[in-house]
Write an enzyme that holds these catalytic residues in place. Structure first.
Site, short mmCIF file in Angstrom:
data_model
loop_
_atom_site.label_atom_id
_atom_site.label_comp_id
_atom_site.label_asym_id
_atom_site.label_seq_id
_atom_site.Cartn_x
_atom_site.Cartn_y
_atom_site.Cartn_z
N HIS A 357 0.83 -1.21 0.00
CA HIS A 357 0.00 0.00 0.00
C HIS A 357 0.87 1.26 0.00
CE1 HIS A 357 -3.18 2.79 1.48
NE2 HIS A 357 -2.18 3.29 2.18
N GLU A 358 1.88 1.29 0.89
CA GLU A 358 2.74 2.46 0.99
C GLU A 358 3.54 2.68 -0.30
OE1 GLU A 358 2.58 4.61 3.35
OE2 GLU A 358 1.19 3.42 4.54
N HIS A 361 1.61 4.45 -2.97
CA HIS A 361 1.65 5.92 -2.94
C HIS A 361 2.82 6.44 -3.78
CE1 HIS A 361 -1.58 6.67 -0.15
NE2 HIS A 361 -1.04 5.92 0.79
N GLU A 440 -5.62 7.30 -0.61
CA GLU A 440 -5.63 6.07 0.20
C GLU A 440 -6.39 4.96 -0.51
OE1 GLU A 440 -3.87 5.46 2.91
OE2 GLU A 440 -3.06 7.49 2.69
N ASP A 444 -4.76 1.45 -1.81
CA ASP A 444 -5.37 0.16 -1.48
C ASP A 444 -5.58 -0.65 -2.75
OD1 ASP A 444 -5.44 0.64 1.22
OD2 ASP A 444 -7.55 1.25 1.28
#
Length: 502
Positions: A357-358, A361, A440, A444
């Site tokens: 997930h990070e 970004h 976010e 995801d």
């Protein structure tokens, strides 16, 4: 103190010798408009808090969360059944976490079904949320009362004049030594702010966080952090402010362009030194031990072409049992930091999904986009400030009414950002909150596309359990305040993506 229009601070630089107030529109309504906007925002935000507190009073477990997490448990049960056949079943490992303060908080069982654990933590999460909401109401009320009182009493012109008196003892004058006096002014402001906020910080840390089993700090560590923060503020903030004021004073009509460039360079500088120099002053960073987790993280980074050079574990448990993970670094020198609390709370494959997930970004450009937006925001703000910089009406309205004295640049900045720019800032901050929630969801989805959907879902649930996150946030409150979507919204979105991919 006369409360009729125009509102005038009790203390002004001219004092009783001031003539009749000017009849221009700005001077007449500036103080009144500032107080009115402050109270309007306060009432609106407290109304949202009251709706959220009503959600915290609910005793029935939210049905949407039950159905969503129940589906996760069913998939997990099927996986465990398969593991049993292969002889790899993991035993239950529920423990009690006992911090240095003696408080106990049951740890999440990483292997047990999630729904029963969420149910068992529901009352604790509601109580924690209610305590924080009540404290927030008290703290924000004090903040508004203090702000309005300081405004009406003329605290800013009073403190500036006292700073000039201190400077005069060293032979400093406003005209020749404004920057030095400005640093004295900011020093006094920082000390007063630290003292007035200290009781709130102590109560939050050693009452609320301790009561709910999160606090691991001692008083010694707490005050050590306070001293370090003040010293760092003086060591880094003072040169920054001095250079900023000098650029404004010498930059001419287009000083905002030079200020914008300076702020950009300073931002990059801080992004570089904070994780490498400053954060290690507060926490210990150790290389992630050799093993499968480290190998899998480097493999994932290589798959995504993320230039990972180092992996660290941070002793977040030194202060709190809350958990986190973050990335930092520029260009070809990226690093990832895992809180030790995170590694205790979730399995390795869930950590990998969270990092997926990070990394999403980064891969989707969210980090760069947010940095660009912040720089554009800074440029727009300083350009707007340049339009008001020479507005004597603004300063006169707030007690700087002696036109024979130069208006301090630092005062001009503070008054501009706390009055003229404040409504614009509120709107932009909300827009950034909406943008953050969108990012976010996208991150995801990126993790789902990597095939990590179920592990990310279970990992988020466990973190939510450990942090006693809100399980039934009011939609208005969460929309306004939450930079991350509520848990149930994220889980539901990922499940929809899973169905589409089948």
């Amino acid at each position: 103190m006369d409360l009729s229009l125009p509102l005038t601070p009790k203390y002004t630089q001219l004092g009783d010798s001031a003539g009749p107030p000017p009849d221009d529109l700005f001077t007449t309504y500036a103080v009144f408009a500032t107080i009115a906007f402050t109270l309007l925002v306060f009432v609106f935000e407290e109304y949202l808090s009251l709706r959220q507190k009503a959600s915290y009073r609910k005793t029935e477990f939210p049905s949407e969360l039950e159905s969503t997490v129940g589906a996760i448990d069913k998939e997990r049960a099927a996986e465990l059944k398969k593991q049993e056949k292969d002889g790899k079943h993991e035993e239950s490992e529920q423990k009690e976490d006992k911090g240095d303060n003696g408080d106990k908080k049951a740890k999440v069982d990483r292997n047990a079904p999630l729904l029963p654990q969420l149910r068992s933590k529901f009352d604790a999460a509601q109580s924690y949320g209610m305590d924080k909401a009540n404290f927030s109401l008290f703290a924000s009320t004090y903040e508004v009362v203090e702000g309005v009182s300081f405004l009406l009493l003329g605290f800013m012109p009073f403190l500036w004049d006292k700073s000039c008196d201190i400077g005069a003892k060293f032979g400093w004058t406003e005209g020749a030594n404004e920057i030095k006096i400005s640093l004295v002014f900011l020093g006094l402001t920082t000390i007063i702010g630290t003292v007035t906020q200290l009781p709130f910080q102590l109560y939050s840390t050693f009452q609320i966080e301790k009561k709910h089993g999160f606090n691991k700090q001692t008083l010694g560590l707490f005050f050590s952090d306070q001293v370090k923060s003040l010293l760092l503020t003086a060591a880094i903030g003072s040169p920054f402010v001095a250079l900023l004021l000098k650029i404004i004073q010498m930059g001419g009509d287009r000083f905002y362009l030079y200020v914008w460039a300076f702020v950009f360079v300073f931002s990059v500088f801080m992004m570089t030194i904070v994780p490498v120099v400053i954060m290690p002053l507060f926490n210990k960073y150790e290389p992630l031990p050799e093993g499968s987790l480290k190998d899998q993280i480097f493999e994932l980074a290589g798959q995504l072409k993320f230039p990972l050079t180092k992996l660290f574990v941070m002793d977040g448990s030194k202060r709190s049992s809350h958990s986190n993970a973050f990335m930092f670094g520029f260009m070809k020198n990226k690093r990832i930091v895992l809180f030790d609390t995170l590694m205790e709370q979730v399995h390795d494959d869930e950590i990998l999904a969270i990092l997926g997930h990070e990394l999403g970004h980064w891969k989707m450009g969210h980090t760069v986009t947010n940095f660009v937006i912040s720089q554009l925001y800074s440029g727009a703000a300083f350009y707007a400030f340049s339009l008001c910089y020479t507005s004597h009406e603004l300063y006169r309205a707030f007690g700087f009414d002696d036109e024979s004295r130069p208006v301090p640049t630092i005062v001009s900045l503070i008054l501009f950002f706390s009055t003229v720019w404040e409504p614009i800032g509120k709107i932009i901050n909300y827009a950034m909150t909406v943008h953050s929630r969108k990012c976010e969801f996208e991150a995801d989805e990126f993790s789902v596309d990597l095939g990590m959907s179920r592990k990310l879902q279970s990992g988020l649930c466990k973190i939510h359990l450990e942090n006693l996150g809100a399980m039934c946030p009011h939609p208005w409150y969460s929309t306004y305040h939450y930079s991350h979507p509520p848990l149930v919204e994220r889980l539901s979105a990922m499940m929809k993506l899973d169905k589409k991919s089948k």
